[in-house]
Scaffold this motif. Structure first.
Motif, short mmCIF file in Angstrom:
data_model
loop_
_atom_site.label_atom_id
_atom_site.label_comp_id
_atom_site.label_asym_id
_atom_site.label_seq_id
_atom_site.Cartn_x
_atom_site.Cartn_y
_atom_site.Cartn_z
N LEU B 129 -31.51 22.23 60.56
CA LEU B 129 -31.79 20.79 60.62
C LEU B 129 -32.64 20.34 59.42
CD1 LEU B 129 -32.33 20.21 64.44
CD2 LEU B 129 -30.33 19.68 63.04
N ILE B 130 -33.64 21.16 59.08
CA ILE B 130 -34.45 20.81 57.89
C ILE B 130 -33.56 20.80 56.65
CG2 ILE B 130 -36.43 21.47 56.47
CD1 ILE B 130 -37.59 22.86 58.94
N SER B 131 -32.64 21.78 56.58
CA SER B 131 -31.74 21.84 55.43
C SER B 131 -30.88 20.59 55.35
CB SER B 131 -30.82 23.06 55.52
OG SER B 131 -31.58 24.22 55.65
N VAL B 132 -30.44 20.08 56.51
CA VAL B 132 -29.63 18.87 56.51
C VAL B 132 -30.45 17.70 55.95
CG1 VAL B 132 -28.46 17.17 57.97
CG2 VAL B 132 -28.16 19.60 58.39
N LEU B 133 -31.70 17.62 56.41
CA LEU B 133 -32.55 16.51 55.96
C LEU B 133 -32.81 16.58 54.46
CD1 LEU B 133 -35.19 16.13 58.82
CD2 LEU B 133 -33.16 14.75 58.31
N ILE B 134 -32.91 17.80 53.92
CA ILE B 134 -33.16 17.92 52.48
C ILE B 134 -31.86 17.84 51.69
CG2 ILE B 134 -34.08 19.43 50.67
CD1 ILE B 134 -35.97 20.58 52.75
N GLY B 135 -30.83 18.52 52.20
CA GLY B 135 -29.58 18.63 51.45
C GLY B 135 -28.82 17.33 51.33
N THR B 136 -28.91 16.47 52.36
CA THR B 136 -28.12 15.23 52.34
C THR B 136 -28.53 14.28 51.21
OG1 THR B 136 -27.76 15.48 54.70
CG2 THR B 136 -27.31 13.32 53.76
N PRO B 137 -29.82 13.94 51.10
CA PRO B 137 -30.16 13.05 49.98
C PRO B 137 -29.90 13.70 48.61
CG PRO B 137 -32.12 13.63 51.26
CD PRO B 137 -30.95 14.16 52.00
N ILE B 138 -30.13 15.01 48.51
CA ILE B 138 -29.84 15.67 47.23
C ILE B 138 -28.35 15.53 46.90
CG2 ILE B 138 -29.74 17.89 46.03
CD1 ILE B 138 -32.22 18.73 47.42
N GLY B 139 -27.52 15.79 47.91
CA GLY B 139 -26.08 15.69 47.70
C GLY B 139 -25.67 14.29 47.27
N LEU B 140 -26.24 13.27 47.94
CA LEU B 140 -25.91 11.89 47.60
C LEU B 140 -26.31 11.56 46.17
CD1 LEU B 140 -26.66 9.28 50.40
CD2 LEU B 140 -24.56 9.68 49.13
N LEU B 141 -27.50 11.99 45.80
CA LEU B 141 -27.98 11.72 44.44
C LEU B 141 -27.08 12.38 43.41
CD1 LEU B 141 -31.87 11.96 44.67
CD2 LEU B 141 -30.49 9.97 44.09
#
Ligand SMILES: Nc1ncnc2c1ncn2[C@@H]1O[C@H](COP(=O)(O)OP(=O)(O)OP(=O)(O)O)[C@@H](O)[C@H]1O
Ligand SMILES: [Mg+2]
Lengths: 260, 320
Positions: B129-141
């Motif tokens: 879940l923490i990975s999702v929270l970090i990975g999602t904005p990184i992916g979008l950027l």
């Protein structure tokens, strides 16, 4: 029955105004001019068909009017604000149902939440798909998708409706039905329509005015005013006669290219 | 334009008196006739063109989906049992399936099995879940901002090729034998794959949807919310699924190496513990548990979500 428009009729107010519009792709020396010095006015409530061979720049022109692209030179004016564009492929969002696609258009237009559902239902009934609200896009037939796309374009409540060969991929009977529905909707609303096609009969069947574009570069080759009464039938003699005349001109345009 | 003022009764009836050059009133009756005509024809066409999708019957699901893996498992067990009976290895090196089963059964009787699974599973889920929270904005950027993509795009996909176990020594030096070490390894494994999944999802969005969105007025943040993200969802879900697999794998690597009593007994630590005791049935039993949890989460959570996303978009039959 037909009149050659030698001079553009002076228009007091317009729905779409293109003024010496040129569009080229690529840079400087390698630039490839697609539209050359197009001046075109569409009056409010007018139905104009834009006709031309494949690749002559019809889609490019609609994209310019829709604001998806910028002209290289010249100006484009849509006094009523944003124009609604109906793409050649339905371009409906597959993650939404038919009704939700329309509701999204309403939402983006600023229609309050409570009114969206009823309004979407009204638009679906307008295109005779009252029962399709909950259907997914892939569950609809090609003709139904085009009608939902038409309803979504109407949901934008724009003054101008741009249609890019919307019925090109359909069989003849479905297309006849949609022609009829489109003309009815146009008569009932006061929308201006700029309809692109490379089907001459379709153009004559629908339009008040047919504008023929030449190819490479795209220029306005000729215009015809069509005063056959609606509803017309695509196989009627009046439509056929005029279609023959326009087709000859279109062939001439195309032949001009083959020879050199 | 007047479309909002129209009622549907007007629409099916005769055309409203058109302006200027539009249809003469003489043709209004003809229009009304052909209107009902048209609705008949279009209703007929719709009926012809619409297909109803049937659900596959249960028996077919059983024979096509459930039976094959059961047969495969039975075959593996048979080969294993044969190897044991033929004494290919000493029994303490190659226990029988029954020995492994008994080991599992003992753990169950001791009541440790669930707490061991829970220790690992809760870490895996939290790390994911923490990975999702970090990975999602990184992916979008990375997907939407060109300089960001140029800067960290290649690094992000490169990170995926590093086995998570390689991070364990570094994490131990930084954080010691603590939970932070374990989570650091899980994040380093899962964040890149979640971010990459989103980037791939965004890249695969058909441009026509973005253009359609723009003509509808979905620009800027509204475009991201109403068009870009939903359009990228299939790729994102695939990335999440892979992210879970990476989380779970990285977690096992971390627990295996960074095992200490202070950290509680997870599956990885139990594996190491069984090895130290030369308890081969225990080792195999733990491996089976790791496999079951990893597959179970995928089957019970990610596959249904993925199938739902694909089915609603009409993509499921095409994939089969
Ligand atoms: N983004 C682009 N970059 C470069 N060239 C382009 C681009 N878009 C269109 N063109 C070129 O412009 C010309 C006109 O394209 P356009 O799509 O407007 O044709 P069209 O009249 O709509 O044809 P069709 O009837 O086949 O749809 C073509 O030669 C095409 O190659
Ligand atoms: Mg085109």
């Amino acid at each position: 029955m037909t009149a050659l428009l030698t001079e553009a009729t002076p228009v007091v107010d317009t729905a779409v105004r293109l003024d010496h519009v040129t569009k080229s792709f690529g840079r400087a020396a390698a630039a490839h001019v697609v539209l050359d010095d197009i001046t075109l006015n569409v009056a409010p409530g007018e139905f104009v068909c834009l006709l031309g061979a494949s690749g002559c720049g019809k889609s490019t022109l609609l994209n310019l009017v829709a604001g998806l692209d910028q002209p290289t030179s010249g100006t484009i004016d849509v006094p009523g604000g944003r124009a609604a564009l109906m793409f050649q492929e339905h371009a409906l969002f597959p993650w939404l149902t038919a009704g939700q696609n329309i509701e999204l258009a309403l939402r983006l237009r600023g229609v309050p939440r409570g009114e969206r559902r009823a309004e979407a239902q009204r638009l679906l009934e307008l295109v005779r798909l009252g029962g399709a609200h909950g259907k997914r896009v892939h569950e609809l037939s090609g003709g139904m998708r085009q009608r939902v796309a038409m309803a979504r374009a109407l949901a934008q409540d724009a003054q101008v409706l741009l249609m890019d060969e919307p019925f090109a991929a359909l069989d003849a009977i479905t297309r006849d039905v949609l022609h009829e529905e489109l003309i009815q909707i146009w008569q009932e609303t006061n929308v201006s329509v700029l309809f692109v096609t490379h089907n001459v009969r379709e153009a004559v069947r629908l339009a008040q005015r047919v504008v023929l574009l030449s190819s490479r570069p795209g220029r306005i080759a000729q215009e015809w005013a069509i005063d056959l009464p609606q509803p017309r039938r695509i196989e009627s003699a009046g439509v056929a006669d005029l279609a023959v005349e326009i087709t000859d001109k279109l062939r001439g345009e195309i032949r001009r290219h083959v020879q050199h | 334009m007047s479309s909002t003022e129209l009622t549907s009764t007007e629409l099916t009836g005769a055309a409203v008196e058109p302006a200027e050059t539009k249809a003469a009133s003489a043709s209004a009756n003809a229009a009304a006739d052909s209107a009902s005509d048209v609705s008949d024809i279009s209703a007929g066409l719709d009926a012809l063109e619409t297909q109803t999708v049937e659900r596959t019957p249960l028996l077919r699901v059983f024979t096509s989906k459930v039976l094959p893996p059961l047969i495969a498992i039975a075959l593996v067990l048979a080969v294993w049992q044969f190897a044991y009976s033929a004494h290919l290895k000493r029994p303490d090196l190659l226990p029988s399936p029954l020995d492994v089963w008994n080991s599992l059964h003992d753990q169950w009787l001791q009541g440790t099995i669930l707490s061991v699974i829970w220790t690992s599973l809760s870490r895996g889920v939290l790390g994911f879940l923490i990975s999702v929270l970090i990975g999602t904005p990184i992916g979008l950027l990375v997907a939407r901002v060109k300089p960001v993509r140029a800067a960290i795009g290649p690094i992000l996909s490169g990170l995926q090729s590093i086995p998570s176990v390689a991070w364990v020594p570094a994490a131990v030096i930084w954080f010691g034998l603590s939970n932070a070490t374990i989570y650091a390894v899980v994040l380093l494994g899962a964040v890149p794959s979640i971010a990459n999944g989103l980037v791939a999802g965004v890249d695969q969005v058909q441009p026509i949807y973005l253009r359609a969105g723009r003509t509808l007025g979905a620009t800027g943040l509204r475009g991201i919310r109403h068009v870009l993200l939903p359009a990228a969802l299939p790729g994102y879900v695939a990335g999440l699924k892979q992210g879970w697999a990476f989380s779970w794998r990285s977690l096992m690597a971390a627990e295996l190496i960074a095992s200490s009593p202070a950290l509680g007994l997870g599956l990885g630590a139990q594996l190491e513990f069984s090895r130290e005791n030369l308890d081969m049935p225990g080792v195999l039993a733990t491996i089976i548990l790791i496999l079951l949890v990893g597959i179970g989460i995928e089957l019970l959570i990610f596959n249904p979500i993925e199938r739902y996303v694909l089915r609603t978009r009409g993509l499921l039959t095409a994939r089969r």
